[in-house]
Design a protein around this motif. Structure first.
Motif, short mmCIF file in Angstrom:
data_model
loop_
_atom_site.label_atom_id
_atom_site.label_comp_id
_atom_site.label_asym_id
_atom_site.label_seq_id
_atom_site.Cartn_x
_atom_site.Cartn_y
_atom_site.Cartn_z
N SER A 1 0.77 -1.14 0.08
CA SER A 1 0.07 0.08 -0.07
C SER A 1 0.87 1.26 -0.06
N GLN A 2 1.95 1.13 0.44
CA GLN A 2 2.83 2.37 0.53
C GLN A 2 3.81 2.67 -0.65
N ASN A 3 4.12 1.55 -1.30
CA ASN A 3 5.03 1.38 -2.39
C ASN A 3 5.00 0.35 -3.21
N PRO A 4 4.11 0.06 -4.12
CA PRO A 4 4.02 -0.86 -4.95
C PRO A 4 5.22 -1.22 -5.81
N VAL A 5 5.80 -0.29 -6.27
CA VAL A 5 7.07 -0.56 -6.83
C VAL A 5 8.44 -1.18 -6.08
N GLY A 6 8.22 -0.64 -4.91
CA GLY A 6 9.40 -1.29 -3.83
C GLY A 6 9.01 -2.33 -3.52
N ALA A 7 7.68 -2.77 -3.43
CA ALA A 7 7.27 -4.13 -2.92
C ALA A 7 7.70 -5.31 -4.17
N GLU A 8 7.56 -5.00 -5.34
CA GLU A 8 7.93 -5.69 -6.43
C GLU A 8 9.40 -5.80 -6.54
N VAL A 9 10.29 -4.84 -6.04
CA VAL A 9 11.70 -4.82 -6.03
C VAL A 9 12.02 -5.91 -4.90
N CYS A 10 11.12 -6.09 -3.91
CA CYS A 10 11.51 -6.79 -2.88
C CYS A 10 10.85 -8.40 -2.85
N GLY A 11 10.31 -8.34 -4.26
CA GLY A 11 9.93 -9.83 -4.50
C GLY A 11 8.55 -10.11 -3.76
N ILE A 12 7.95 -9.16 -3.32
CA ILE A 12 6.66 -9.44 -2.70
C ILE A 12 5.60 -9.65 -3.81
N ARG B 1 10.48 -12.00 -9.65
CA ARG B 1 10.54 -12.84 -8.51
C ARG B 1 11.63 -14.16 -8.82
N TYR B 2 11.60 -14.44 -10.00
CA TYR B 2 12.32 -15.73 -10.38
C TYR B 2 13.82 -14.99 -10.43
N ILE B 3 13.80 -13.79 -11.07
CA ILE B 3 15.09 -13.21 -11.09
C ILE B 3 15.82 -12.93 -9.86
N LEU B 4 15.17 -12.36 -8.75
CA LEU B 4 15.57 -12.15 -7.64
C LEU B 4 16.05 -13.56 -6.81
N GLU C 1 11.68 -2.71 9.70
CA GLU C 1 10.72 -3.35 8.71
C GLU C 1 11.01 -3.03 7.25
N ASN C 2 11.57 -2.19 6.82
CA ASN C 2 11.95 -2.02 5.36
C ASN C 2 12.94 -3.07 5.23
N LEU C 3 13.90 -3.31 6.20
CA LEU C 3 15.00 -4.23 5.84
C LEU C 3 14.29 -5.51 5.97
N GLN C 4 13.54 -6.03 6.81
CA GLN C 4 12.79 -7.10 6.97
C GLN C 4 12.13 -7.64 5.37
N MET C 5 11.54 -6.46 4.78
CA MET C 5 10.94 -6.66 3.54
C MET C 5 11.93 -7.22 2.44
N GLY C 6 13.39 -6.77 2.79
CA GLY C 6 14.33 -7.40 1.73
C GLY C 6 14.52 -8.88 1.82
N ALA C 7 14.01 -9.46 2.70
CA ALA C 7 14.24 -11.06 2.99
C ALA C 7 12.95 -11.69 2.36
N PHE C 8 13.40 -12.09 1.07
CA PHE C 8 12.11 -12.42 0.27
C PHE C 8 12.19 -14.05 0.09
N SER C 9 13.10 -14.53 0.43
CA SER C 9 12.98 -16.26 0.06
C SER C 9 13.20 -16.89 1.56
#
Ligand code: ATP
Ligand code: MG
Lengths: 287, 235
Positions: A173-184, B71-74, B95-103
């Motif tokens: 909700s805050q940043n969809p581009v950032g979310a995609e970058v993070c693999g969400i 996602r695959y490329i990540l 929390e921002n850093l936690q979002m970086g852990a995708f797998s």
């Protein structure tokens, strides 16, 4: 004095439904930036679902609650997957406006065809039970509804704040581009969000069957009030929606008491417009 | 480790990248240079799967990644620090850093990677509980880099990390990138408009003009190139 207390209690209890509806609308809007114009109809579907479970399967409305929530969640997820996600790609607000308004019409007319236009109701052994809170008498189902609201609000707040999926919902909700970058998986989050929003409307509908008639357009006024709650309570804020809902219920009951029940709709909307204008003025002044 | 060949990509029917080819070896810092609108970010998006290339090949550690989902490329190990940082501004730094852990793997190693990030950027540990949007621009860029590092990249792509930052902070961030490349054997693709700084940090570079690779060479060669001097360094 007792009349006033009674009105306050009723206002808070009624406001609980607006809060539930507002939270659902809020989370949908927060994540996808779309207004779910069929939110009130989802409440109505929840009502008929509860009605059917009660009449045909003999399931008590309160036992049916989790079932209704799950079915409504799935309904929302299917609608999201098949209709909303594809039209989000067009990035056209009008498409989505027509889509959700159209869905609402489809649902209320579908209910009309299936169940007719007559008012239905569910009368359980306890639906007429009243409980005295000091000088104020409260219908037991209303009290239960309010407790459910409190539990749902706390659960939702905790889920969004602490769980991984909840954080992902906030991230999208805050940043969809950032979310995609993070693999969400943004589509998955959309699915969950819409399902959750619809489930909340369904929960409100299920609880409402205890003291509100069931008919095809029963959800309309709740749908409108959900929008007010979102605007007044602040976008994306669960506690905001909670308190805005309660305030709205109070306002309605107070105006019914002091002015006239027949004016309460009008007063709600006038207050809403005043709030919008004042807020706009404040924003302009700040700039 | 990365070999891009004849990559074509764009938006809708508009083609932006024309037959872009480039190569990156293990532990190398490679700069991608070019002026506004040259197509640098488009190239980053095409490599990371955020837009679908129309044709070409992107081979990463022997695997074809062209047209694969982001996602695959990540998962394959290509992580970017996007242009404009794209942080979750109302969430805390942690929390921002936690979002970086995708797998699963990055989640398991989260704690140790977090400590590494705090070592690179001690400021972030102080600010862990603060909303990311309230940080200074430089600190926000650090969060963006740290968030990418939490994803345990084999190839780290930085898209204009210098944008709007003070020179000394840019130096800090480029130093971290360079050290990562040399010590942890992470390759770095550094997209920049600040050509002097980029060439100082990079081993090699490519110059992109109008979606074409116009020039390529070692950092020293490019810095000495007449065209680069005239068009970009104003000498
Ligand atoms: N989402 C988009 N839709 C359509 N066109 C786009 C989009 N993003 C970029 N473009 C166009 O693609 C071209 C290349 O843009 P790109 O962002 O790749 O440039 P850049 O080299 O990264 O520039 P800068 O240094 O300013 O970031 C520009 O002409 C731009 O207008
Ligand atoms: Mg760019």
């Amino acid at each position: 004095m007792d009349v006033l207390l009674q009105a306050i209690v009723n206002g808070i209890l009624l406001g609980g439904f607006y809060a539930l509806m507002g939270m659902g609308q809020n989370i949908i809007f927060g994540v996808m930036k779309i207004v779910n114009f069929c939110h009130g109809e989802m409440l109505m579907v929840g009502m008929y679902l509860t009605y059917m479970l009660y009449t045909y399967a003999g399931i008590d409305p309160y036992l049916a609650l989790p079932l209704v929530a799950i079915i409504m969640f799935l309904l929302g997820a299917v609608i999201q997957h098949t209709l909303i996600t594809p039209s989000l790609k067009t990035k056209s607000f009008t498409n989505l406006l027509f889509l959700t308004v159209g869905l609402g019409l489809l649902l209320s007319n579908g209910a009309l065809v299936l169940f007719g236009s007559d008012y239905k109701s569910i009368r359980t052994s306890y639906s007429q039970t009243n409980i005295m809170l000091g000088p104020v008498s409260v219908a037991l189902p209303k009290l239960i509804s309010f407790l459910v609201l409190i539990v749902v609000t706390i659960a939702l707040f905790t889920f969004l704040k602490y769980s991984t999926t909840g954080k992902q919902i906030r991230a999208v909700s805050q940043n969809p581009v950032g979310a995609e970058v993070c693999g969400i998986n943004v589509r998955r989050i959309y699915l969950l969000t819409y399902g959750l929003g619809v489930a909340l409307a369904g929960i409100a509908g299920c609880l409402l069957t205890q003291f509100y008639s069931i008919y095809p357009t029963a959800g309309a006024s709740f749908g409108f009030r959900a929008l007010i709650v979102v605007v007044v309570g602040g976008l994306g804020s669960i506690p905001g929606a909670f308190f805005a809902g309660i305030l709205l219920g109070l306002l309605e009951q107070m105006s019914a008491l002091f002015i006239s029940p027949s004016y309460s709709d009008m007063i709600v909307f006038i207050t809403f417009i005043v709030i919008l204008v004042v807020r706009q003025l404040l924003i302009m002044r700040r700039k | 480790m990365l070999k891009v060949e004849n990559l074509n990509a764009g938006y809708g029917s508009v083609n932006i990248l024309w037959d872009v080819s480039m190569e990156l070896n293990d532990g190398e810092v490679v700069a991608v240079l070019g002026s506004n609108g040259a197509g640098k970010t488009t190239m980053v998006r095409a490599i990371t799967g955020m837009i679908r290339p129309t044709s070409g090949s992107i081979v990463f550690n022997g695997e074809e990644l062209c047209k694969k989902p982001s996602r695959y490329i990540l998962d394959a190990g290509i992580v970017q620090v996007p242009e404009g940082r794209q942080l979750f501004t109302e969430m805390t730094v942690l929390e921002n850093l936690q979002m970086g852990a995708f797998s699963k793997e990055t989640k398991e190693h989260f704690q140790e990677n977090l400590e590494k990030c705090y070592k690179w950027f001690p400021k972030l540990e102080e600010r862990a509980k603060q909303a990311a949007g309230t940080l200074s621009g430089g600190e926000q860029q650090m969060v963006a880099v740290a968030r990418a590092l939490i994803g345990m990249p084999k190839l780290l792509i930085l898209d204009e990390p210098s944008l709007g930052l003070a020179p000394n902070i840019v130096d800090d961030i480029l130093n971290v990138a360079k050290t990562l490349a040399k010590e942890s054997n992470i390759s770095v693709l550094l997209v920049e408009q600040d050509i002097t700084k980029a060439l100082a940090a990079a081993d090699r570079g490519y110059v992109i003009e109008n979606g074409h690779v116009a020039l390529s060479g070692t950092a020293d060669e490019l810095a000495a190139n007449e065209h680069v001097k005239k068009a970009y360094l104003g000498i």
